[in-house]
Scaffold this motif. Sequence first.
Motif, PDB file in Angstrom:
ATOM      1  N   HIS A  36      25.621   0.850 -19.721  1.00 17.79           N
ATOM      2  CA  HIS A  36      25.022   2.043 -19.620  1.00 17.79           C
ATOM      3  C   HIS A  36      24.318   2.401 -18.257  1.00 17.79           C
ATOM      4  O   HIS A  36      23.758   1.291 -18.049  1.00 17.79           O
ATOM      5  CB  HIS A  36      24.211   2.328 -20.817  1.00 17.79           C
ATOM      6  CG  HIS A  36      24.702   2.266 -22.073  1.00 17.79           C
ATOM      7  ND1 HIS A  36      25.627   3.179 -22.637  1.00 17.79           N
ATOM      8  CD2 HIS A  36      25.180   1.098 -22.900  1.00 17.79           C
ATOM      9  CE1 HIS A  36      26.366   2.864 -23.693  1.00 17.79           C
ATOM     10  NE2 HIS A  36      25.879   1.426 -24.188  1.00 17.79           N
ATOM     11  N   ALA A  37      23.880   3.527 -17.854  1.00 23.25           N
ATOM     12  CA  ALA A  37      23.251   3.684 -16.744  1.00 23.25           C
ATOM     13  C   ALA A  37      21.877   3.305 -16.780  1.00 23.25           C
ATOM     14  O   ALA A  37      21.139   2.846 -15.943  1.00 23.25           O
ATOM     15  CB  ALA A  37      23.331   5.203 -16.194  1.00 23.25           C
ATOM     16  N   SER A  38      21.213   3.314 -17.675  1.00 22.41           N
ATOM     17  CA  SER A  38      19.714   2.898 -18.041  1.00 22.41           C
ATOM     18  C   SER A  38      19.549   1.388 -17.472  1.00 22.41           C
ATOM     19  O   SER A  38      18.504   0.959 -17.571  1.00 22.41           O
ATOM     20  CB  SER A  38      19.320   2.909 -19.463  1.00 22.41           C
ATOM     21  OG  SER A  38      20.139   2.445 -20.417  1.00 22.41           O
ATOM     22  N   GLU A  39      20.842   0.744 -17.623  1.00 22.26           N
ATOM     23  CA  GLU A  39      20.681  -0.820 -17.382  1.00 22.26           C
ATOM     24  C   GLU A  39      20.420  -0.967 -15.868  1.00 22.26           C
ATOM     25  O   GLU A  39      20.201  -1.969 -15.260  1.00 22.26           O
ATOM     26  CB  GLU A  39      21.903  -1.680 -17.844  1.00 22.26           C
ATOM     27  CG  GLU A  39      22.178  -1.514 -19.290  1.00 22.26           C
ATOM     28  CD  GLU A  39      23.367  -1.943 -19.464  1.00 22.26           C
ATOM     29  OE1 GLU A  39      24.161  -2.726 -18.887  1.00 22.26           O
ATOM     30  OE2 GLU A  39      24.136  -1.876 -20.659  1.00 22.26           O
ATOM     31  N   SER A  40      20.902   0.069 -15.066  1.00 14.03           N
ATOM     32  CA  SER A  40      20.820   0.111 -13.620  1.00 14.03           C
ATOM     33  C   SER A  40      19.281  -0.643 -12.898  1.00 14.03           C
ATOM     34  O   SER A  40      19.373  -1.242 -11.957  1.00 14.03           O
ATOM     35  CB  SER A  40      21.113   1.188 -13.065  1.00 14.03           C
ATOM     36  OG  SER A  40      20.404   2.404 -13.167  1.00 14.03           O
ATOM     37  N   GLY A  46      14.375  -6.962  -8.400  1.00 18.83           N
ATOM     38  CA  GLY A  46      14.516  -8.439  -8.199  1.00 18.83           C
ATOM     39  C   GLY A  46      15.682  -8.480  -6.945  1.00 18.83           C
ATOM     40  O   GLY A  46      15.754  -9.642  -6.342  1.00 18.83           O
ATOM     41  N   ASN A  47      16.682  -7.658  -6.503  1.00 17.24           N
ATOM     42  CA  ASN A  47      17.716  -7.665  -5.543  1.00 17.24           C
ATOM     43  C   ASN A  47      17.468  -6.712  -4.473  1.00 17.24           C
ATOM     44  O   ASN A  47      18.418  -6.680  -3.613  1.00 17.24           O
ATOM     45  CB  ASN A  47      18.958  -7.079  -6.503  1.00 17.24           C
ATOM     46  CG  ASN A  47      19.274  -8.484  -7.457  1.00 17.24           C
ATOM     47  OD1 ASN A  47      19.425  -9.484  -6.901  1.00 17.24           O
ATOM     48  ND2 ASN A  47      19.510  -7.980  -8.541  1.00 17.24           N
ATOM     49  N   GLU A  48      16.375  -5.789  -4.637  1.00 15.17           N
ATOM     50  CA  GLU A  48      16.184  -4.990  -3.452  1.00 15.17           C
ATOM     51  C   GLU A  48      16.190  -5.687  -2.258  1.00 15.17           C
ATOM     52  O   GLU A  48      16.678  -5.070  -0.987  1.00 15.17           O
ATOM     53  CB  GLU A  48      14.721  -4.092  -3.711  1.00 15.17           C
ATOM     54  CG  GLU A  48      14.675  -3.668  -5.087  1.00 15.17           C
ATOM     55  CD  GLU A  48      13.835  -4.264  -5.974  1.00 15.17           C
ATOM     56  OE1 GLU A  48      13.921  -5.622  -5.870  1.00 15.17           O
ATOM     57  OE2 GLU A  48      13.071  -3.795  -6.642  1.00 15.17           O
ATOM     58  N   TYR A  62      23.443   8.290  -8.502  1.00 18.76           N
ATOM     59  CA  TYR A  62      22.617   8.472  -7.373  1.00 18.76           C
ATOM     60  C   TYR A  62      21.538   9.175  -7.463  1.00 18.76           C
ATOM     61  O   TYR A  62      20.273   8.938  -7.205  1.00 18.76           O
ATOM     62  CB  TYR A  62      23.495   9.076  -6.064  1.00 18.76           C
ATOM     63  CG  TYR A  62      22.866   9.109  -4.819  1.00 18.76           C
ATOM     64  CD1 TYR A  62      22.764   8.106  -3.741  1.00 18.76           C
ATOM     65  CD2 TYR A  62      22.293  10.664  -4.668  1.00 18.76           C
ATOM     66  CE1 TYR A  62      22.037   8.486  -2.722  1.00 18.76           C
ATOM     67  CE2 TYR A  62      21.518  10.808  -3.472  1.00 18.76           C
ATOM     68  CZ  TYR A  62      21.513   9.871  -2.485  1.00 18.76           C
ATOM     69  OH  TYR A  62      20.908  10.210  -1.178  1.00 18.76           O
ATOM     70  N   ARG A  63      21.690  10.420  -8.292  1.00 17.18           N
ATOM     71  CA  ARG A  63      20.550  11.279  -8.334  1.00 17.18           C
ATOM     72  C   ARG A  63      19.470  10.727  -9.167  1.00 17.18           C
ATOM     73  O   ARG A  63      18.396  10.860  -9.063  1.00 17.18           O
ATOM     74  CB  ARG A  63      21.080  12.731  -8.732  1.00 17.18           C
ATOM     75  CG  ARG A  63      21.794  13.455  -7.481  1.00 17.18           C
ATOM     76  CD  ARG A  63      22.612  14.883  -8.232  1.00 17.18           C
ATOM     77  NE  ARG A  63      23.496  15.128  -7.398  1.00 17.18           N
ATOM     78  CZ  ARG A  63      24.575  15.936  -7.796  1.00 17.18           C
ATOM     79  NH1 ARG A  63      24.552  16.551  -8.775  1.00 17.18           N
ATOM     80  NH2 ARG A  63      25.578  16.298  -6.825  1.00 17.18           N
ATOM     81  N   TYR A  64      19.870  10.010 -10.157  1.00 14.75           N
ATOM     82  CA  TYR A  64      19.042   9.438 -11.397  1.00 14.75           C
ATOM     83  C   TYR A  64      18.239   8.347 -10.455  1.00 14.75           C
ATOM     84  O   TYR A  64      16.867   8.407 -10.798  1.00 14.75           O
ATOM     85  CB  TYR A  64      20.097   8.801 -12.369  1.00 14.75           C
ATOM     86  CG  TYR A  64      19.187   8.006 -13.249  1.00 14.75           C
ATOM     87  CD1 TYR A  64      18.338   8.471 -14.096  1.00 14.75           C
ATOM     88  CD2 TYR A  64      19.503   6.657 -12.993  1.00 14.75           C
ATOM     89  CE1 TYR A  64      17.797   7.798 -15.098  1.00 14.75           C
ATOM     90  CE2 TYR A  64      18.676   5.840 -13.799  1.00 14.75           C
ATOM     91  CZ  TYR A  64      18.048   6.576 -15.021  1.00 14.75           C
ATOM     92  OH  TYR A  64      17.183   5.563 -16.036  1.00 14.75           O
ATOM     93  N   LEU A  70      13.771   4.416  -7.502  1.00 18.78           N
ATOM     94  CA  LEU A  70      14.503   3.030  -7.988  1.00 18.78           C
ATOM     95  C   LEU A  70      15.145   2.511  -6.334  1.00 18.78           C
ATOM     96  O   LEU A  70      15.316   1.397  -6.472  1.00 18.78           O
ATOM     97  CB  LEU A  70      15.376   3.121  -9.209  1.00 18.78           C
ATOM     98  CG  LEU A  70      14.570   3.418 -10.436  1.00 18.78           C
ATOM     99  CD1 LEU A  70      15.807   3.348 -11.474  1.00 18.78           C
ATOM    100  CD2 LEU A  70      13.609   2.149 -10.657  1.00 18.78           C
ATOM    101  N   LEU A  71      15.881   3.489  -5.770  1.00 15.43           N
ATOM    102  CA  LEU A  71      16.453   3.251  -4.586  1.00 15.43           C
ATOM    103  C   LEU A  71      16.173   4.285  -3.513  1.00 15.43           C
ATOM    104  O   LEU A  71      15.340   5.154  -3.859  1.00 15.43           O
ATOM    105  CB  LEU A  71      17.908   3.343  -4.551  1.00 15.43           C
ATOM    106  CG  LEU A  71      18.750   2.367  -5.604  1.00 15.43           C
ATOM    107  CD1 LEU A  71      20.005   2.626  -5.452  1.00 15.43           C
ATOM    108  CD2 LEU A  71      18.312   0.987  -4.859  1.00 15.43           C
ATOM    109  N   ASN A  72      16.145   3.672  -2.188  1.00 13.80           N
ATOM    110  CA  ASN A  72      16.016   4.749  -0.974  1.00 13.80           C
ATOM    111  C   ASN A  72      17.067   5.637  -0.750  1.00 13.80           C
ATOM    112  O   ASN A  72      18.194   4.862  -0.407  1.00 13.80           O
ATOM    113  CB  ASN A  72      15.359   3.860   0.002  1.00 13.80           C
ATOM    114  CG  ASN A  72      14.751   4.556   1.031  1.00 13.80           C
ATOM    115  OD1 ASN A  72      15.560   5.696   1.499  1.00 13.80           O
ATOM    116  ND2 ASN A  72      13.576   4.303   1.501  1.00 13.80           N
ATOM    117  N   ALA A  73      17.123   6.580  -0.420  1.00 11.62           N
ATOM    118  CA  ALA A  73      18.333   7.543  -0.045  1.00 11.62           C
ATOM    119  C   ALA A  73      18.763   6.920   1.392  1.00 11.62           C
ATOM    120  O   ALA A  73      19.991   7.028   1.763  1.00 11.62           O
ATOM    121  CB  ALA A  73      17.982   9.120   0.210  1.00 11.62           C
ATOM    122  N   ASP A  74      18.048   6.371   2.256  1.00 13.00           N
ATOM    123  CA  ASP A  74      18.309   5.733   3.532  1.00 13.00           C
ATOM    124  C   ASP A  74      19.451   4.772   3.648  1.00 13.00           C
ATOM    125  O   ASP A  74      20.303   4.538   4.160  1.00 13.00           O
ATOM    126  CB  ASP A  74      17.279   5.360   4.536  1.00 13.00           C
ATOM    127  CG  ASP A  74      16.432   6.339   4.788  1.00 13.00           C
ATOM    128  OD1 ASP A  74      16.670   7.711   4.788  1.00 13.00           O
ATOM    129  OD2 ASP A  74      15.345   6.243   4.925  1.00 13.00           O
TER     130      ASP A  74
END
Length: 433
Positions: A36-40, A46-48, A62-64, A70-74
């Motif tokens: 499920h996407a909620s697990e993303s 911890g892996n960034e 991606y949009r979520y 949670l992530l950077n578009a770059d």
Amino acid sequence: MKLRLGILGPEDSIGRIKEFAEQMNEFEIAYFPYEHASESAGLIEGNEKEIDHWFLSGPALYRYLIRNELLNADNTSYPDLYGASLMGTIVEAITTLDKPIRRVSLDTIRVSELESVKTDFNLSNLEFHLYQGEEFLPATEVIEYHESLYREGKIDAVLTCIKTVYLSMKDKGIPCFRVIPSRLGIELELRFVKEHAQAIWYRKSSLGIVGVEVGTSDEQQNNQFYSYKLKQQMLDLKRLMLDYSEKVQGSFVEVGDALYFIYTTRGELELKLNEYNPSQVVQNLKEQSGLNLQMGIGYGMTAWEAEQNVRHALHLSGDHENQTVVLVNEEKEITLLQNEERLSYQQRLSGSVWEEKLKDAKISPSVISKIASYYKYYEKDFVTANEIAQWLKSTDRNARRILAELERLKLATIKGEEQVGRGRPRKVYELNI
């Protein structure tokens, strides 16, 4: 050096992407499958720092993740699902179902993307009901949208880009087909990621110079420049700059009696600018050395270009507040770094539209770009001469002259007036830049 690529998505999508990613020797790949996407969020946490670029299964994820920061578009991308991907799913639906398909519902794809597909593949006879909400995950609203259209008899089948929606429709007995990335789409996006990474590495390896210039008063120049006290202060500054030079993996050089450069790389400086606030660095240098100084940063593909840019940055630093650090890059873009604020503007405004608008302008392109940057940074709808004067550190009279010129160039429009105190009312402008 290999790019550390993190592939995130449902397990079946990852398997499809894996086939192409492992053919590219430039990647060091880590896989992050979920049910499920909620697990993303938990997979990313911890892996960034271990991942250079995130490759996602599709636009909904991606949009979520971008919306929730949670992530950077770059450093995040995904393969497109319109074009060949969508057309392949439409063909599958038409050839699989026993009854003709004339009306379908669709999610995730944007209106402009859908119109492009309809034009390219002549799909004018197929009626689309497009879910246009921005919230795809969790998928509850998307599921309700598709189901209600089918129950009301408005569609013959559902096309979805979201695995959760696909499984839900199947459980409910609703004809549903899942849009998945095409092989070509995956391969093209991975090639783009590879080329983009190479461009970033090349940029990070370009030269970066930190310049510090000590400002001396007339009295110091005439009487005390060679005094013991001033020499001791200069020695303190050198020691502090040597410490900073070590932090940015640079080489410290004394260029003149009151001018110092630290030669390093752009990548190292960009990393340390996030770790060490430039304004705070300047403040610490001033407090611990007791000297009045300013700092500038210059980037360049050659030592000559970087040095020209750092000297220009030092010159501009004198026009701003004491703790403002000015950065000038290869494109002559100027960035003002002050505490947590970061404001960028261009010295040049290129393009045929700007050339036409500014061919007889009485103000420089850099002034226009600087005003536009402040206007956007402060999210202004309207502006007055008083605000322009504060941004440019100029007089109200000069600001009024600039606004009048912008109005003449059709880059500003008077929207009204405001009364402040007993004086004349101020004109309120909307900027079209």
